[in-house]
Design a protein around this motif. Structure first.
Motif, PDB file in Angstrom:
ATOM      1  N   ASP A  35       0.840  -1.209   0.000  1.00 42.04           N
ATOM      2  CA  ASP A  35       0.000   0.000   0.000  1.00 42.04           C
ATOM      3  C   ASP A  35       0.871   1.252   0.000  1.00 42.04           C
ATOM      4  OD1 ASP A  35      -2.270  -1.547   0.028  1.00 42.04           O
ATOM      5  OD2 ASP A  35      -2.636  -1.330   2.184  1.00 42.04           O
ATOM      6  N   PHE A  36       1.954   1.213   0.764  1.00 44.66           N
ATOM      7  CA  PHE A  36       2.850   2.368   0.831  1.00 44.66           C
ATOM      8  C   PHE A  36       3.564   2.558  -0.502  1.00 44.66           C
ATOM      9  CE2 PHE A  36       6.558   4.777   2.558  1.00 44.66           C
ATOM     10  CZ  PHE A  36       5.845   5.795   3.162  1.00 44.66           C
ATOM     11  N   ASP A  38       2.470   1.783  -3.429  1.00 43.94           N
ATOM     12  CA  ASP A  38       1.519   2.303  -4.411  1.00 43.94           C
ATOM     13  C   ASP A  38       1.425   3.828  -4.393  1.00 43.94           C
ATOM     14  OD1 ASP A  38       0.765   0.049  -5.712  1.00 43.94           O
ATOM     15  OD2 ASP A  38      -1.197  -0.155  -4.766  1.00 43.94           O
ATOM     16  N   LYS A  39       1.656   4.426  -3.227  1.00 44.68           N
ATOM     17  CA  LYS A  39       1.575   5.884  -3.125  1.00 44.68           C
ATOM     18  C   LYS A  39       2.627   6.579  -3.984  1.00 44.68           C
ATOM     19  CE  LYS A  39      -0.100   5.959   1.674  1.00 44.68           C
ATOM     20  NZ  LYS A  39       0.204   6.453   3.052  1.00 44.68           N
ATOM     21  N   PHE A  40       3.727   5.871  -4.300  1.00 51.97           N
ATOM     22  CA  PHE A  40       4.858   6.493  -4.985  1.00 51.97           C
ATOM     23  C   PHE A  40       5.203   5.800  -6.304  1.00 51.97           C
ATOM     24  CE2 PHE A  40       5.381   6.773  -0.345  1.00 51.97           C
ATOM     25  CZ  PHE A  40       5.258   8.143  -0.189  1.00 51.97           C
ATOM     26  N   HIS A  41       4.334   4.903  -6.752  1.00 52.90           N
ATOM     27  CA  HIS A  41       4.607   4.159  -7.985  1.00 52.90           C
ATOM     28  C   HIS A  41       4.506   5.119  -9.174  1.00 52.90           C
ATOM     29  CE1 HIS A  41       4.620   1.136 -11.051  1.00 52.90           C
ATOM     30  NE2 HIS A  41       4.554   0.138 -10.194  1.00 52.90           N
ATOM     31  N   ASN A  46      -2.406   9.167 -10.020  1.00 51.90           N
ATOM     32  CA  ASN A  46      -2.645   9.797  -8.717  1.00 51.90           C
ATOM     33  C   ASN A  46      -1.600   9.441  -7.670  1.00 51.90           C
ATOM     34  OD1 ASN A  46      -5.098  10.937  -9.730  1.00 51.90           O
ATOM     35  ND2 ASN A  46      -6.138   9.001  -9.320  1.00 51.90           N
ATOM     36  N   SER A  47      -0.476   8.888  -8.096  1.00 53.78           N
ATOM     37  CA  SER A  47       0.607   8.634  -7.145  1.00 53.78           C
ATOM     38  C   SER A  47       1.503   9.865  -7.048  1.00 53.78           C
ATOM     39  CB  SER A  47       1.440   7.424  -7.567  1.00 53.78           C
ATOM     40  OG  SER A  47       2.104   7.696  -8.792  1.00 53.78           O
ATOM     41  N   THR A  48       2.231   9.970  -5.948  1.00 56.35           N
ATOM     42  CA  THR A  48       3.217  11.037  -5.794  1.00 56.35           C
ATOM     43  C   THR A  48       4.471  10.638  -6.550  1.00 56.35           C
ATOM     44  OG1 THR A  48       2.354  11.630  -3.624  1.00 56.35           O
ATOM     45  CG2 THR A  48       4.600  12.329  -4.139  1.00 56.35           C
ATOM     46  N   ASP A  90       7.494  10.794   7.522  1.00 53.46           N
ATOM     47  CA  ASP A  90       6.098  10.799   7.959  1.00 53.46           C
ATOM     48  C   ASP A  90       6.003  10.714   9.476  1.00 53.46           C
ATOM     49  OD1 ASP A  90       5.193  10.978   5.389  1.00 53.46           O
ATOM     50  OD2 ASP A  90       4.543   8.884   5.223  1.00 53.46           O
TER      51      ASP A  90
END
Length: 314
Positions: A35-36, A38-41, A46-48, A90
């Protein structure tokens, strides 16, 4: 964006391997890790996007001429570097609950173990790689600990880049493997200028959030200096809006970033895609400054002219 599109197929392989490795983490850390990630992929909507983290070794391909698989491995290692240090950021910057900390802290250690394992595959314990790694880690630790009190943007702007110093592990590895250790220092300094421009662009995008949370922000530092405020003196959203939209502060901010870029290149190495990435950051800042300048000029001419210009855009 050839600095990105030229490497999309390579990045697909890199992130597929990252998924495979994280999937092997013990449950429930495997799901949390995926999940983490995916946030940056970089290939997901919509990823960073943190392009420099995983593209830096590829951007050195023309300079280092290593086997293709080596760049993928160095990029993969830096994906885990990115994930580890983003968890650390974070945890430092947000008020996470005890339950989240119980997940994210061990997950961060697993990310760290992965990148350490990958780099150990290339560099023995007596390799100079590890001394450089200690330097980049020390730069990161000092920056995240002292950036508010030191006000680096006012006093020593390039040190702002040290917040992302661990990304230089990949470029350090590529230069060592190609027998160009003498370029590590000069390339580190040029990378710092790119990282500074990246941080300045991020700080323009995030200034409202940073103002609310009290996080260090280069644009807010500039405005505090212009207003003669100390780091601990209050700055309001109205203060920032007045500085940006009335007094043209963003123009000065963007031009300062451009001036630092002009003094960065050494001519010792060939990394055109990193230069192009850096220029794109500057172009975005300058474009935003020009947009604001134009709108301010229209307002000065009169509200009717401004309304007409808005209507013509629709």
């Amino acid at each position: 964006m050839k600095w990105f599109t030229d490497y999309k197929e390579e990045l697909e392989l890199v992130f597929d391997e990252a998924v495979r490795r994280i999937s092997a983490f013990p449950a429930p850390l495997n799901k949390a890790g995926l999940d983490f990630l995916d946030k940056f992929h970089p290939l997901k909507k919509n990823s960073t996007k943190n392009y420099i983290c995983y593209l830096l070794p590829f951007w050195l391909r023309e300079q280092t001429k290593l086997p293709a698989g080596t760049y993928r491995t160095l990029s993969l290692a830096n994906v885990f570097v990115m994930l580890h240090f983003f968890v650390q950021d974070d945890l430092m910057d947000t008020d996470t609950g005890a339950e989240e900390r119980r997940t994210m802290l061990p997950l961060s250690n697993l990310f760290q173990a992965e990148y350490s394992r990958l780099y150990r595959g290339y560099f023995s314990s007596d390799s100079p790689f590890w001394a450089h790694a200690d330097t980049w880690l020390g730069q990161w630790a000092e920056c995240v600990t002292r950036e508010n009190e030191a006000d680096y943007f006012r006093d020593d702007p390039v040190r702002i880049a040290h917040k992302a110093a661990p990304v230089k592990l990949a470029s350090t590895g590529a230069l060592l493997l190609s027998g160009q250790e003498e370029l590590i220092g000069p390339f580190s300094r040029q990378t710092d200028h790119t990282l500074l421009a990246l941080q300045m662009a991020d700080d323009w995008a995030d200034w409202r959030e940073d103002l609310e949370t009290g996080s260090y922000n280069c644009l807010l530092s500039l405005i505090r200096t212009r207003r003669g405020l100390k780091a601990d003196e209050p700055l309001t959203e109205d203060n920032v809006k007045q500085a940006v939209f009335v007094h043209g502060c963003l123009r000065d901010y963007a031009e300062a970033a451009s001036a630092w870029f002009g003094g960065a290149p050494t001519g010792l190495f060939h990394a055109p895609h990193m230069d192009a990435f850096h220029q794109s950051l500057l172009d975005d800042l300058l474009s935003e400054a020009s947009r604001i300048d134009k709108e301010r000029g229209l307002l000065e001419l009169g509200g009717f002219t401004y309304l007409l210009s808005k209507r013509n855009k629709s």
